[in-house]
Write a protein that holds these residues in place. Structure first.
Motif, PDB file in Angstrom:
ATOM      1  N   HIS A  25     -28.187 -22.112   8.407  1.00 11.79           N
ATOM      2  CA  HIS A  25     -27.371 -22.184   9.615  1.00 11.79           C
ATOM      3  C   HIS A  25     -28.002 -21.465  10.805  1.00 11.79           C
ATOM      4  CE1 HIS A  25     -23.968 -22.942   6.668  1.00 11.79           C
ATOM      5  NE2 HIS A  25     -24.158 -24.064   7.334  1.00 11.79           N
ATOM      6  N   ASP A  26     -28.658 -20.344  10.556  1.00 16.73           N
ATOM      7  CA  ASP A  26     -29.285 -19.638  11.673  1.00 16.73           C
ATOM      8  C   ASP A  26     -30.450 -20.436  12.249  1.00 16.73           C
ATOM      9  OD1 ASP A  26     -30.751 -19.229   9.358  1.00 16.73           O
ATOM     10  OD2 ASP A  26     -31.333 -17.187   9.869  1.00 16.73           O
ATOM     11  N   LEU A  27     -31.157 -21.154  11.393  1.00 19.18           N
ATOM     12  CA  LEU A  27     -32.256 -21.998  11.863  1.00 19.18           C
ATOM     13  C   LEU A  27     -31.728 -23.197  12.647  1.00 19.18           C
ATOM     14  CD1 LEU A  27     -35.286 -22.441  11.934  1.00 19.18           C
ATOM     15  CD2 LEU A  27     -35.104 -23.625   9.756  1.00 19.18           C
ATOM     16  N   VAL A  28     -30.608 -23.745  12.213  1.00 13.38           N
ATOM     17  CA  VAL A  28     -29.989 -24.864  12.944  1.00 13.38           C
ATOM     18  C   VAL A  28     -29.590 -24.410  14.346  1.00 13.38           C
ATOM     19  CG1 VAL A  28     -28.012 -26.426  13.018  1.00 13.38           C
ATOM     20  CG2 VAL A  28     -29.188 -26.028  10.862  1.00 13.38           C
ATOM     21  N   ALA A  29     -28.984 -23.237  14.449  1.00  6.95           N
ATOM     22  CA  ALA A  29     -28.592 -22.722  15.764  1.00  6.95           C
ATOM     23  C   ALA A  29     -29.814 -22.479  16.642  1.00  6.95           C
ATOM     24  CB  ALA A  29     -27.789 -21.436  15.596  1.00  6.95           C
ATOM     25  N   PHE A  30     -30.873 -21.937  16.055  1.00  8.77           N
ATOM     26  CA  PHE A  30     -32.097 -21.697  16.809  1.00  8.77           C
ATOM     27  C   PHE A  30     -32.710 -23.020  17.281  1.00  8.77           C
ATOM     28  CE2 PHE A  30     -36.727 -20.934  16.976  1.00  8.77           C
ATOM     29  CZ  PHE A  30     -36.736 -19.986  17.982  1.00  8.77           C
ATOM     30  N   LEU A  31     -32.721 -24.024  16.420  1.00 13.29           N
ATOM     31  CA  LEU A  31     -33.254 -25.335  16.799  1.00 13.29           C
ATOM     32  C   LEU A  31     -32.434 -25.965  17.915  1.00 13.29           C
ATOM     33  CD1 LEU A  31     -34.144 -26.806  13.290  1.00 13.29           C
ATOM     34  CD2 LEU A  31     -35.728 -26.040  15.061  1.00 13.29           C
ATOM     35  N   ALA A  32     -31.117 -25.798  17.870  1.00 16.98           N
ATOM     36  CA  ALA A  32     -30.267 -26.333  18.936  1.00 16.98           C
ATOM     37  C   ALA A  32     -30.567 -25.628  20.256  1.00 16.98           C
ATOM     38  CB  ALA A  32     -28.798 -26.168  18.566  1.00 16.98           C
ATOM     39  N   LEU A  33     -30.775 -24.318  20.205  1.00 19.90           N
ATOM     40  CA  LEU A  33     -31.126 -23.574  21.416  1.00 19.90           C
ATOM     41  C   LEU A  33     -32.464 -24.040  21.974  1.00 19.90           C
ATOM     42  CD1 LEU A  33     -30.730 -21.276  23.456  1.00 19.90           C
ATOM     43  CD2 LEU A  33     -31.805 -19.766  21.782  1.00 19.90           C
ATOM     44  N   ILE A  34     -33.448 -24.207  21.101  1.00 15.53           N
ATOM     45  CA  ILE A  34     -34.769 -24.672  21.528  1.00 15.53           C
ATOM     46  C   ILE A  34     -34.669 -26.084  22.118  1.00 15.53           C
ATOM     47  CG2 ILE A  34     -37.080 -25.306  20.720  1.00 15.53           C
ATOM     48  CD1 ILE A  34     -36.589 -22.293  20.977  1.00 15.53           C
ATOM     49  N   ALA A  35     -33.864 -26.939  21.507  1.00 16.85           N
ATOM     50  CA  ALA A  35     -33.686 -28.300  22.035  1.00 16.85           C
ATOM     51  C   ALA A  35     -33.066 -28.264  23.422  1.00 16.85           C
ATOM     52  CB  ALA A  35     -32.820 -29.125  21.082  1.00 16.85           C
ATOM     53  N   CYS A  36     -32.083 -27.388  23.628  1.00 22.37           N
ATOM     54  CA  CYS A  36     -31.463 -27.265  24.955  1.00 22.37           C
ATOM     55  C   CYS A  36     -32.456 -26.718  25.976  1.00 22.37           C
ATOM     56  CB  CYS A  36     -30.239 -26.372  24.878  1.00 22.37           C
ATOM     57  SG  CYS A  36     -28.846 -27.132  24.023  1.00 22.37           S
ATOM     58  N   LEU A  37     -33.288 -25.798  25.554  1.00 16.89           N
ATOM     59  CA  LEU A  37     -34.309 -25.261  26.459  1.00 16.89           C
ATOM     60  C   LEU A  37     -35.342 -26.323  26.816  1.00 16.89           C
ATOM     61  CD1 LEU A  37     -34.920 -21.748  24.898  1.00 16.89           C
ATOM     62  CD2 LEU A  37     -34.068 -22.211  27.190  1.00 16.89           C
ATOM     63  N   MET A  38     -35.794 -27.082  25.821  1.00 13.68           N
ATOM     64  CA  MET A  38     -36.839 -28.081  26.033  1.00 13.68           C
ATOM     65  C   MET A  38     -36.358 -29.244  26.907  1.00 13.68           C
ATOM     66  SD  MET A  38     -39.553 -27.004  24.495  1.00 13.68           S
ATOM     67  CE  MET A  38     -40.586 -28.403  24.239  1.00 13.68           C
ATOM     68  N   THR A  39     -35.077 -29.562  26.827  1.00 13.04           N
ATOM     69  CA  THR A  39     -34.549 -30.671  27.629  1.00 13.04           C
ATOM     70  C   THR A  39     -34.085 -30.227  29.007  1.00 13.04           C
ATOM     71  OG1 THR A  39     -32.372 -30.391  26.630  1.00 13.04           O
ATOM     72  CG2 THR A  39     -33.838 -32.032  25.628  1.00 13.04           C
ATOM     73  N   GLY A  40     -34.083 -28.929  29.262  1.00  7.86           N
ATOM     74  CA  GLY A  40     -33.686 -28.426  30.564  1.00  7.86           C
ATOM     75  C   GLY A  40     -32.199 -28.229  30.727  1.00  7.86           C
ATOM     76  N   LEU A  41     -31.428 -28.300  29.649  1.00  6.36           N
ATOM     77  CA  LEU A  41     -29.986 -28.087  29.749  1.00  6.36           C
ATOM     78  C   LEU A  41     -29.656 -26.618  29.999  1.00  6.36           C
ATOM     79  CD1 LEU A  41     -28.731 -30.365  26.848  1.00  6.36           C
ATOM     80  CD2 LEU A  41     -28.555 -30.790  29.296  1.00  6.36           C
ATOM     81  N   VAL A  42     -30.541 -25.732  29.543  1.00  6.21           N
ATOM     82  CA  VAL A  42     -30.356 -24.287  29.704  1.00  6.21           C
ATOM     83  C   VAL A  42     -31.598 -23.742  30.381  1.00  6.21           C
ATOM     84  CG1 VAL A  42     -30.019 -22.115  28.482  1.00  6.21           C
ATOM     85  CG2 VAL A  42     -28.947 -24.196  27.622  1.00  6.21           C
ATOM     86  N   ALA A  43     -31.411 -22.880  31.362  1.00  4.10           N
ATOM     87  CA  ALA A  43     -32.548 -22.248  32.035  1.00  4.10           C
ATOM     88  C   ALA A  43     -33.255 -21.307  31.058  1.00  4.10           C
ATOM     89  CB  ALA A  43     -32.066 -21.478  33.253  1.00  4.10           C
ATOM     90  N   PRO A  44     -34.557 -21.142  31.177  1.00  6.12           N
ATOM     91  CA  PRO A  44     -35.316 -20.352  30.202  1.00  6.12           C
ATOM     92  C   PRO A  44     -34.840 -18.914  30.016  1.00  6.12           C
ATOM     93  CG  PRO A  44     -36.808 -21.604  31.566  1.00  6.12           C
ATOM     94  CD  PRO A  44     -35.433 -21.797  32.137  1.00  6.12           C
ATOM     95  N   LEU A  45     -34.350 -18.247  31.043  1.00  9.90           N
ATOM     96  CA  LEU A  45     -33.946 -16.854  30.893  1.00  9.90           C
ATOM     97  C   LEU A  45     -32.459 -16.694  30.606  1.00  9.90           C
ATOM     98  CD1 LEU A  45     -36.051 -15.197  33.707  1.00  9.90           C
ATOM     99  CD2 LEU A  45     -36.571 -15.387  31.284  1.00  9.90           C
ATOM    100  N   THR A  46     -31.701 -17.747  30.645  1.00 10.13           N
ATOM    101  CA  THR A  46     -30.260 -17.669  30.431  1.00 10.13           C
ATOM    102  C   THR A  46     -29.863 -17.240  29.019  1.00 10.13           C
ATOM    103  OG1 THR A  46     -29.912 -19.347  32.114  1.00 10.13           O
ATOM    104  CG2 THR A  46     -28.088 -18.953  30.593  1.00 10.13           C
TER     105      THR A  46
END
Length: 55
Positions: A25-46
Motif C-alpha cells: 500500500h505504501d508503494l501504491v501511494a508513492f506511485l500515485a504521487l509520482i504519477a501526479c507529479l509526472m503529469t503536472g497535476l501537483v507542483a513539484p514542491l507541493t
C-alpha cells in the motif's frame, strides 16, 4: 487530456492496485504521487513542504 480525466485514470489505477493487494500500500501511494507529479497535476514542491532542505 483534461486534468480531470488524467486524475480519474490515476485514481482508478490506484484503486485497482489497492484492491488487488499485489503491491504494498505504501508503494501504491508513492506511485500515485509520482504519477501526479509526472503529469503536472501537483507542483513539484507541493507534496513535501516541510523538508528542511527547501528554502
Amino acid at each position: 487530456m483534461s486534468p480531470a480525466l488524467v486524475s480519474a485514470v490515476i485514481l482508478l489505477g490506484t484503486l485497482v492496485l489497492f484492491v488487488s493487494e499485489r503491491v504494498r500500500h505504501d508503494l501504491v501511494a508513492f506511485l500515485a504521487l509520482i504519477a501526479c507529479l509526472m503529469t503536472g497535476l501537483v507542483a513539484p514542491l507541493t507534496p513535501l513542504p516541510d523538508l528542511p532542505i527547501l528554502p
